[in-house]
Motif scaffolding. Structure first.
Motif, PDB file in Angstrom:
ATOM      1  N   LEU A   1      11.656  10.404   5.953  1.00 31.80           N
ATOM      2  CA  LEU A   1      11.656   9.341   4.941  1.00 31.80           C
ATOM      3  C   LEU A   1      11.673   9.980   3.553  1.00 31.80           C
ATOM      4  O   LEU A   1      10.804  10.794   3.229  1.00 31.80           O
ATOM      5  CB  LEU A   1      10.422   8.443   5.075  1.00 31.80           C
ATOM      6  CG  LEU A   1      10.331   7.350   3.990  1.00 31.80           C
ATOM      7  CD1 LEU A   1      11.465   6.333   4.135  1.00 31.80           C
ATOM      8  CD2 LEU A   1       8.983   6.636   4.012  1.00 31.80           C
TER       9      LEU A   1
ATOM     10  N   HIS B   1       5.982   1.180   2.482  1.00 30.96           N
ATOM     11  CA  HIS B   1       6.964   1.815   3.366  1.00 30.96           C
ATOM     12  C   HIS B   1       6.318   2.567   4.531  1.00 30.96           C
ATOM     13  O   HIS B   1       6.959   3.414   5.148  1.00 30.96           O
ATOM     14  CB  HIS B   1       7.872   2.737   2.551  1.00 30.96           C
ATOM     15  CG  HIS B   1       8.709   1.998   1.549  1.00 30.96           C
ATOM     16  ND1 HIS B   1       9.681   1.088   1.918  1.00 30.96           N
ATOM     17  CD2 HIS B   1       8.685   1.983   0.189  1.00 30.96           C
ATOM     18  CE1 HIS B   1      10.244   0.580   0.831  1.00 30.96           C
ATOM     19  NE2 HIS B   1       9.645   1.088  -0.228  1.00 30.96           N
ATOM     20  N   THR B   2       5.060   2.255   4.810  1.00 32.84           N
ATOM     21  CA  THR B   2       4.362   2.944   5.892  1.00 32.84           C
ATOM     22  C   THR B   2       5.059   2.725   7.238  1.00 32.84           C
ATOM     23  O   THR B   2       5.281   3.662   7.995  1.00 32.84           O
ATOM     24  CB  THR B   2       2.903   2.435   5.981  1.00 32.84           C
ATOM     25  OG1 THR B   2       2.325   2.529   4.683  1.00 32.84           O
ATOM     26  CG2 THR B   2       2.090   3.263   6.954  1.00 32.84           C
TER      27      THR B   2
ATOM     28  N   CYS C   1      11.119   5.964  11.025  1.00 36.77           N
ATOM     29  CA  CYS C   1      11.913   7.191  10.830  1.00 36.77           C
ATOM     30  C   CYS C   1      11.416   8.289  11.757  1.00 36.77           C
ATOM     31  O   CYS C   1      12.193   8.934  12.464  1.00 36.77           O
ATOM     32  CB  CYS C   1      11.792   7.686   9.384  1.00 36.77           C
ATOM     33  SG  CYS C   1      12.676   6.680   8.209  1.00 36.77           S
ATOM     34  N   HIS C   2      10.118   8.508  11.727  1.00 38.74           N
ATOM     35  CA  HIS C   2       9.552   9.628  12.490  1.00 38.74           C
ATOM     36  C   HIS C   2       9.750   9.442  13.985  1.00 38.74           C
ATOM     37  O   HIS C   2       9.943  10.416  14.716  1.00 38.74           O
ATOM     38  CB  HIS C   2       8.089   9.822  12.109  1.00 38.74           C
ATOM     39  CG  HIS C   2       7.911  10.217  10.672  1.00 38.74           C
ATOM     40  ND1 HIS C   2       6.761   9.996   9.955  1.00 38.74           N
ATOM     41  CD2 HIS C   2       8.773  10.793   9.797  1.00 38.74           C
ATOM     42  CE1 HIS C   2       6.919  10.428   8.710  1.00 38.74           C
ATOM     43  NE2 HIS C   2       8.125  10.916   8.597  1.00 38.74           N
TER      44      HIS C   2
ATOM     45  N   ALA D   1       8.269   4.645   7.463  1.00 35.37           N
ATOM     46  CA  ALA D   1       8.018   6.059   7.748  1.00 35.37           C
ATOM     47  C   ALA D   1       7.823   6.248   9.251  1.00 35.37           C
ATOM     48  O   ALA D   1       8.375   7.177   9.853  1.00 35.37           O
ATOM     49  CB  ALA D   1       6.793   6.548   6.977  1.00 35.37           C
ATOM     50  N   GLU D   2       7.069   5.343   9.849  1.00 34.38           N
ATOM     51  CA  GLU D   2       6.830   5.447  11.297  1.00 34.38           C
ATOM     52  C   GLU D   2       8.131   5.285  12.076  1.00 34.38           C
ATOM     53  O   GLU D   2       8.398   6.029  13.026  1.00 34.38           O
ATOM     54  CB  GLU D   2       5.813   4.386  11.739  1.00 34.38           C
ATOM     55  CG  GLU D   2       4.386   4.732  11.296  1.00 34.38           C
ATOM     56  CD  GLU D   2       3.442   3.533  11.345  1.00 34.38           C
ATOM     57  OE1 GLU D   2       3.851   2.464  11.864  1.00 34.38           O
ATOM     58  OE2 GLU D   2       2.301   3.674  10.847  1.00 34.38           O
TER      59      GLU D   2
ATOM     60  N   CYS E   1      17.835  11.063   7.493  1.00 33.51           N
ATOM     61  CA  CYS E   1      16.824  10.485   6.625  1.00 33.51           C
ATOM     62  C   CYS E   1      17.168   9.063   6.226  1.00 33.51           C
ATOM     63  O   CYS E   1      18.330   8.649   6.282  1.00 33.51           O
ATOM     64  CB  CYS E   1      16.657  11.324   5.354  1.00 33.51           C
ATOM     65  SG  CYS E   1      18.117  11.360   4.323  1.00 33.51           S
TER      66      CYS E   1
ATOM     67  N   ALA F   1       5.664   9.728   3.517  1.00 33.30           N
ATOM     68  CA  ALA F   1       6.990  10.222   3.122  1.00 33.30           C
ATOM     69  C   ALA F   1       7.090  11.724   3.350  1.00 33.30           C
ATOM     70  O   ALA F   1       6.101  12.450   3.248  1.00 33.30           O
ATOM     71  CB  ALA F   1       7.243   9.907   1.651  1.00 33.30           C
ATOM     72  N   ASP F   2       8.311  12.185   3.660  1.00 33.51           N
ATOM     73  CA  ASP F   2       8.543  13.611   3.867  1.00 33.51           C
ATOM     74  C   ASP F   2       9.053  14.287   2.605  1.00 33.51           C
ATOM     75  O   ASP F   2       8.794  15.459   2.366  1.00 33.51           O
ATOM     76  CB  ASP F   2       9.558  13.810   4.993  1.00 33.51           C
ATOM     77  CG  ASP F   2       9.063  13.195   6.280  1.00 33.51           C
ATOM     78  OD1 ASP F   2       8.197  13.817   6.915  1.00 33.51           O
ATOM     79  OD2 ASP F   2       9.500  12.079   6.621  1.00 33.51           O
TER      80      ASP F   2
END
Lengths: 500, 125, 451
Positions: C236, C222-223, C229-230, C226-227, C207, C257-258
């Motif tokens: 995230l 933080h969009t 991270c994914h 997030a991308e 994470c 976010a997760d």
């Protein structure tokens, strides 16, 4: 007389919808001034004005009524006898609530300059002093947020001490009767858990324990008095053996309330012990927290205690917030934001000052006396798990229910209808169908007698063969038995318009 | 197709080198209402007696071990939506996973239906 | 002793029933010599009036935020708490209850927990929330451990904008579980962007943890993070310290976010010198079984009426023991009730308006300070807290302001004692409690001190 009412209410038992089912747009329980127009500095991240967050609008009287009605569906110590074993549900004095709200305490910001919080630091120091004298130990970490975090604190100090010795000991011995947090904590610190069996009288099997010792053993996590409500009579031998083997003695102090003012853990060879302020020192349980779990340490572990901590200097009290100060300490880290559960230190100190050294000793004595009286009265019908006197709680197994078709759970549900909170059930796991009953020192003899009479009458009813009555209990509560299987199979964890 | 049973109360239905695995009717009765089954990922390689799945009732969680060495080729996704299948049809629709057997000789350690029945009766004494 | 109801006559008759000669006989298992015969060396019992006097004396040695203009934040915020909140949480049925083990006589606690979970999920814009954690910092640490479980990976990347206490607690929790904690030091003048963290995210990353608004008060979308991270299979985690903010700024859930977690003190809870507070913890439906902590769920009773129970308990220590998702045993019950009551009073309109007022107060404060020689507002964006750079060491300035009866802010040297490069910076927070007079007093005092 049973009949249906139009509203679903039944006299004082009032039905209450969720707040989300009562709200109206445009209603609010606060009056706030309109903000002056300013140029937004939200950097383009302003919330979309038109998207709903989904919070209901209620006026103040609606909110007051809502939560008052909800409160009336709850049972607390203020409501009645609450002998929930191992949880220590004793009277919560209102004085402690009052002093926690004093200006100069409730309105202190945790990042105020030290010069403005000398009274707060002195208060933490005083609370620490009482805990040190009562346990006989040389050091205490005040910051752990709860008993479970206190365990983490103690076991991390052990891990840090072993690392400092350059030893890779990873096995922790835990009696099979231990609370679930013990193995969970040990695992969180990178230890493996090795279970120690109990003897027929509910104590640690000393021979089995000794056989498990070795140079890979980090220590033992032992609850004393233990989860069966018994004093571990070999506790000193256990401490000596684990020390001789190079390990440490972590004592789970959940049951310190049985011995406070009468036995000091330091005299038993303890290296670390957490103290549940919400049990022994009566800070309110609040429906499941907040708690507070300071940890006392022996000289061997004291240097590894976490930051922050308070020290007394020539210029007054000082809060050490970083590991780099040149005081020879080797803190293992930080467990919590800011400095710990200050609100609980205030309440606990107020409680300790009220009792004093003499009153605390009387309190533990009365707690043990009440438990033994309850044990003496109930053992005429109920099957005692282990022989002899108990400490602050009495433990029974479900042998006395054999052949009645009534389980421990069924009996507990029938006790609810009698107006008591039931005992702890099915814990500790080592006793079949366990019933763990802790009356505490703040109950009168009359209330214990009433409880015992009620339980004995229910047992007689079970023996008479009326198991159907028990299977369907409770009958008189706001809700009857709830379908936990359905809740777990298809979890509904929030309200949403779709499932309304 | 041969059906085998383990002492951990699992059944295996063997079809070529793939075994379908679930828990026995005896096991589901002992566990009570099943509320959740945590299944292994497809492609996961397991050793005999390694953790393969977790089966949960309201108040208990029990590990299900791999009865043989192998690789998971399919998991019963129906159980996510309807864990009650384990109670209703433990030895058919309530299967857990299919495992590709790497060492067929391990099957010899398992019991046949009559052997398992005797084993369970032995436990009840 | 006023809390102990047994009389000497009671004690004597109870000992007789037990068959013991004295209370000491009941302690027969205590090893030789360890049973104290006298009270320990501490003062003896006191009446209520004396105790109250003692405690009030200690309180009087402090300077409370209610008695001086205060602009302190850094993870704890002074807000007005309606009187209703304190009345409700002091009702004995809430105050003196325990964890709802017997749901038939704990529907009050269970229903408010269900309402609390719904409110937390709503403001963060996530699917589900738990029944609370100990505080924001421990929530952050638990989020990292949860991400490691969910991804079966062992590395967490922490943004430099994360509150130092949150970072320290996370490092402490991870140090003995072979979890690697990576990240860069933060600085109020260097914005941490998605690109900056990008190169730290790899196939082993469980994470990335960012704070929003960050510890210096800045806001960042933080969009993209997030991308990023994914794309690597990482989660995230968005952390927050000021729960009022989501009434004015975009929700963390809208970034993708997760896990969203943080401090809930701002709503309903007193500053109380740092605790007890309440950790908020929300996630997606997909990850719910990896969550730590208590969860309340809806069901029906034997008569078909709607009711609530604790559920998914098999994640927890009392069942899973060493395989539990966390060692946490309870939650921050009463603080979560305070949050729920305050949030119920606010409602949609009140919550948004409160957030708008906070932003307006902070903008006014920033405007006023920008007019003081020797003060530079560092932030491009902020909600109700921002960082200023001062022409003198911030810690000394704070002391000089205290001498003038003002608590002006938190010097970054307090949060980062080892960072010599941050000595000139101070965090300033403003809420609805700060009046125009407070703001003018701060600006005037700073002018004097920095002159």
């Amino acid at each position: 007389m049973t009949f249906q009412t139009h509203t679903g209410n039944r006299g004082l038992v009032l039905e209450e919808k969720l707040i989300f089912e009562q709200g109206e747009a445009g209603r609010s329980g606060v009056d706030l001034p309109d903000p002056a127009p300013v140029k937004s500095r939200l950097g383009g991240l302003a919330r979309d004005e038109n998207s709903e967050i989904g919070l209901p609008g209620l006026s103040e009287p609606q909110v007051v009524r809502h939560f008052t009605r909800l409160s009336q569906k709850n049972f607390g110590i203020d409501s009645g006898f609450f002998p929930l074993g191992s949880c220590t549900m004793k009277h919560n004095p209102r004085l402690n609530e009052k002093v926690a709200r004093l200006p100069g305490i409730a309105d202190l910001h945790p990042m105020q300059p030290e010069s403005t919080v000398q009274g707060a630091l002195e208060l933490m120091d005083q609370c620490a002093h009482w805990l040190l004298v009562l346990t006989g130990m040389p050091a205490v970490a005040m910051s752990p947020a709860s008993g479970a975090q206190g365990e983490l604190c103690g076991m991390m100090a052990i891990r840090a001490a072993l690392d400092a010795r350059g030893e890779n000991r990873r096995r922790v011995l835990v009696p099979e009767s231990a609370h679930g947090t013990n193995p969970a904590t040990a695992a969180a610190c990178g230890f493996t858990v090795d279970s120690i069996p109990a003897t027929a009288d509910g104590r640690v099997d000393l021979a089995a324990f000794e056989a498990k010792l070795g140079d890979d053993v980090a220590g033992i996590m032992l609850t004393n008095p233990n989860t069966c409500g018994l004093f571990e009579r070999d506790v000193r031998k256990i401490a000596d053996l684990v020390h001789a083997a190079g390990g440490y003695f972590y004592c789970d102090g959940a049951n310190f309330n049985a011995i406070v003012g009468r036995v000091r853990p330091a005299d038993l060879g303890v290296d670390a012990m957490h103290i549940n302020l919400h049990k022994t020192f009566s800070t309110p349980h609040g429906g499941g927290g907040p708690g507070s779990g300071p940890v006392v340490f022996s000289e061997a572990l004291a240097p590894f205690a976490p930051i922050p901590y308070v020290v007394k200097t020539e210029n007054g009290f000082h809060l050490v917030e970083t590991a780099d100060e040149q005081d020879g300490k080797k803190p293992f880290g930080r467990l919590k934001g800011f400095h710990g559960q200050m609100g609980m230190f205030v309440r606990a100190l107020s409680y300790m000052k009220s009792h004093g050294a003499d009153g605390l000793r009387q309190a533990s004595g009365d707690a043990v006396l009440n438990a033994n009286y309850l044990l003496a009265r109930l053992k005429t019908k109920l099957s005692v798990a282990y022989p002899g006197y108990c400490m602050h709680e009495a433990l029974f197994d479900d042998d006395f229910l054999k052949g009645t078709g009534v389980s421990t759970l069924d009996l507990a549900k029938a006790i609810i209808d009698e107006g008591f909170h039931p005992m702890t059930m099915y814990f500790p796991l080592v006793v079949h169908g366990a019933l763990l009953i802790e009356p505490t020192e703040t109950e009168t003899k009359e209330s214990i007698d009433q409880f015992c009479d009620a339980v004995l009458s229910l047992v007689a009813k079970a023996e008479a063969g009326d198991s159907e009555f028990f299977k369907n209990a409770p009958y008189l509560t706001p809700r009857r038995r709830l379908d936990e299987t359905a809740a777990a199979r298809k979890p509904v964890l929030r309200w949403s318009p779709a499932n309304a | 197709m041969a059906k085998k049973f383990s002492k951990e109360h699992e059944w295996l239905e063997i079809d070529g080198d793939v075994a379908t695995v679930g828990i026995t009717d005896h096991a589901q009765q002992a566990l009570g209402d099943i509320v959740y089954v945590e299944l292994p990922e497809v492609g996961k390689k397991l050793a005999k007696d390694g953790d393969a799945a977790v089966v949960e009732s309201v108040k208990a969680a029990s590990d299900v071990y791999a009865p043989v060495d192998g690789e998971i080729v399919e998991a019963n996704e129906e159980l996510d939506a309807n864990p009650a299948l384990v109670n209703e049809s433990p030895e058919n629709d309530g299967w857990f996973f299919k495992i590709k057997i790497t060492d067929a000789s391990q099957l010899d350690d398992l019991m046949d239906e009559a052997g398992y029945k005797a084993f369970v009766e032995g436990l009840e004494d | 002793m006023r809390y102990l109801p047994l009389t000497q006559a009671d004690r004597a008759s109870m000992l007789e029933t037990i068959g013991a000669g004295s209370v000491d006989d009941l302690y027969c298992d205590v090893p030789e010599g360890a049973l104290l015969k006298e009270p320990v060396d501490l003062p003896h019992h006191l009446g209520e009036m004396q105790v109250e006097r003692d405690m009030a004396k200690l309180a009087a040695k402090n300077m409370g935020t209610a008695s001086a203009p205060s602009f302190l934040g850094a993870g704890a915020y002074r807000h007005h708490v309606p009187a209703t909140v304190d009345y409700i949480i002091q009702r004995g049925e809430f105050l003196t209850a325990y964890t709802p083990y017997q749901p038939e006589i704990a529907q009050g606690t269970l229903q408010y927990l269900f309402e609390f979970q719904t409110q937390v999920a709503s403001i963060t814009n996530m699917d589900v929330a738990n029944a609370s954690m100990w505080d924001g910092a421990t929530s952050c640490a638990e989020a990292v451990l949860m991400a490691c479980r969910a991804t079966r990976r062992k590395k967490a990347v922490l943004s430099g904008g994360l509150h130092p206490h949150y970072r320290e607690v996370t490092e402490t929790y991870c140090q003995y579980s072979d979890t690697q904690v990576a990240g860069r030091d933060g600085h109020p003048e260097h914005q941490a962007t998605a690109d900056e963290l990008d190169d730290l995210i790899d196939d082993q990353t469980a994470c990335v943890v960012v704070q929003y608004p960050d510890v210096f008060g800045r806001l960042d979308d933080h969009t993209k993070l997030a991308e990023a991270c994914h794309a690597k299979g990482a989660l995230l985690v968005v952390v927050f310290t000021e729960a009022v903010a989501f009434g004015a700024i975009k929700s963390p859930g809208s970034f993708g976010a997760d896990i969203v977690c943080g401090e809930g003190q701002s709503i309903g809870n007193a500053l109380g010198y740092g605790g007890p507070y309440v950790g908020l913890f929300a996630t997606t439906s997909k990850l719910v079984r990896q969550m730590p902590g208590r969860l309340c769920g809806e069901t029906v009773d034997q008569d078909g009426k709607r009711g609530f129970v604790l559920t998914l308990s098999t994640r927890e220590q009392h069942i899973r023991r060493e395989k539990a998702t966390s060692n946490i045993c309870t939650n921050s019950g009463l603080c979560s009730l305070a949050f729920t009551v305050h949030m119920s009073l606010l409602g949609e309109d009140g919550y948004r308006k409160l957030a708008a007022i906070n932003h307006e107060r902070a903008v006014k404060t920033a405007d006023a300070l920008e007019g003081v020689a020797g003060v530079e507002v560092v932030n491009d964006s902020f909600f109700n807290e921002f960082t200023v750079k001062l022409s003198k060491p911030a810690a000394e300035v704070v002391e000089a302001l205290v001498a003038r009866g003002i608590m002006g802010g938190v010097p970054l040297s307090r949060l980062y004692p080892n960072r010599d490069d941050l000595g000139a910076f101070m965090l300033v927070a403003a809420t609805e409690t700060n009046t125009d007079e407070d703001i003018a007093a701060l600006a005037a005092a700073l002018k004097e001190v920095l002159a």
